[in-house]
Design a protein around this motif. Sequence first.
Motif, mmCIF file in Angstrom:
data_model
loop_
_atom_site.group_PDB
_atom_site.id
_atom_site.type_symbol
_atom_site.label_atom_id
_atom_site.label_comp_id
_atom_site.label_asym_id
_atom_site.label_seq_id
_atom_site.Cartn_x
_atom_site.Cartn_y
_atom_site.Cartn_z
ATOM 1 N N MET A 1 21.634 75.295 -10.758
ATOM 2 C CA MET A 1 21.635 73.990 -11.408
ATOM 3 C C MET A 1 20.901 72.969 -10.534
ATOM 4 N N GLY A 2 19.863 72.375 -11.079
ATOM 5 C CA GLY A 2 19.078 71.397 -10.343
ATOM 6 C C GLY A 2 17.950 71.980 -9.533
ATOM 7 N N VAL A 3 17.875 73.316 -9.472
ATOM 8 C CA VAL A 3 16.822 73.984 -8.701
ATOM 9 C C VAL A 3 16.118 74.992 -9.608
ATOM 10 N N PRO A 4 14.861 74.765 -9.950
ATOM 11 C CA PRO A 4 14.158 75.710 -10.825
ATOM 12 C C PRO A 4 13.821 77.013 -10.107
ATOM 13 N N SER A 5 13.309 77.968 -10.848
ATOM 14 C CA SER A 5 12.896 79.243 -10.268
ATOM 15 C C SER A 5 11.845 79.030 -9.186
ATOM 16 N N TYR A 6 11.942 79.807 -8.115
ATOM 17 C CA TYR A 6 10.947 79.840 -7.048
ATOM 18 C C TYR A 6 10.653 78.454 -6.467
ATOM 19 N N ALA A 7 11.705 77.700 -6.221
ATOM 20 C CA ALA A 7 11.519 76.342 -5.701
ATOM 21 C C ALA A 7 11.680 76.314 -4.185
ATOM 22 N N PRO A 8 10.686 75.817 -3.436
ATOM 23 C CA PRO A 8 10.869 75.585 -2.002
ATOM 24 C C PRO A 8 11.933 74.504 -1.783
ATOM 25 N N LEU A 9 12.570 74.528 -0.630
ATOM 26 C CA LEU A 9 13.628 73.563 -0.335
ATOM 27 C C LEU A 9 13.433 72.941 1.037
ATOM 28 N N TYR A 10 14.015 71.768 1.213
ATOM 29 C CA TYR A 10 14.053 71.072 2.488
ATOM 30 C C TYR A 10 15.493 71.125 2.994
#
Length: 294
Positions: free
Chosen positions: A275-284
């Motif tokens: 939830m709130g993070v799409p597929s293959y999303a980089p993160l900090y």
Amino acid sequence: MRLVGALALLLSLASCNKYSQTETGLEYRFLKGKELKEQYGPGHYCLLNYMLIGPGQDTIQNTFTSDTLAEFPYPVEGGNELLEALQISSPGSIIEVRVKTDSLKSKIVGNPRIMALPDGDYAYFVVAVDQVLSPEDYEAYRNQKFFARLMAENALIDQYCDKHSQEGVFALDSFQHIRFRIFDADNQLVSDPARFMNAPVRKSSNQVSFHAEARTLEGQLILSSAMEGRRYKSIWGEHFYDLPALNEWPFYLKDGERMEIVLTSEWGYGAAGRMGVPSYAPLYLILSDVRSEQ
């Protein structure tokens, strides 16, 4: 979205078609394409999209809106309605399967939306099989997909790090697919580009506690131990968190350090997202105040 619209049209056109039934009682009808003449052997993989629709036409699960195809091992044996449907679906076909809600609830436990379905009614799986790949072709597909995704994510990460380099340049660890920078207790930048190439500095610790904050590259907050009012804990070698970076990277921080990591989805939420993070999303990710517990 065109695919979803075309699917809705196919469902509407097929509403008068009767369901066929297999010897095991599977009720199905093809919205597109035809039944598979000869089943595939072990090791093959199906690339597909699927949708689960409730009795009131409410969508319970839907991968058609994802930017990537779901991957399923080709089922040499059945076991449930979805697997049996895959056994008879040819590449390019779309099959609709009618399932008793009672049966669905007994086989898929733990999904609250499925468990809330009324008894004695029907739910519907709609499965669109794009391809069925041999073991060799699937391996090539996975490798190509991985490198294409990695390049795309790294481009986003490079842009982010260039934009946010005022406090210090992010070091690159190309093996772990991350960019990072470390600050000491006095908030001074630490030069240690080989930090993740060596054994973790807390290799003698079995368990650590720490604070963590994670955001998308757009700034949306995903988690914060401080806001939750608690410290996170990790045990070396165990995979407690569904954010893999939290299971390992805290062991690489020394006392008083704060580490900022920009990581690919390999260390994030991967293809599934959350939830709130799409597929293959980089993160900090920010890790701080790490303490050895054992």
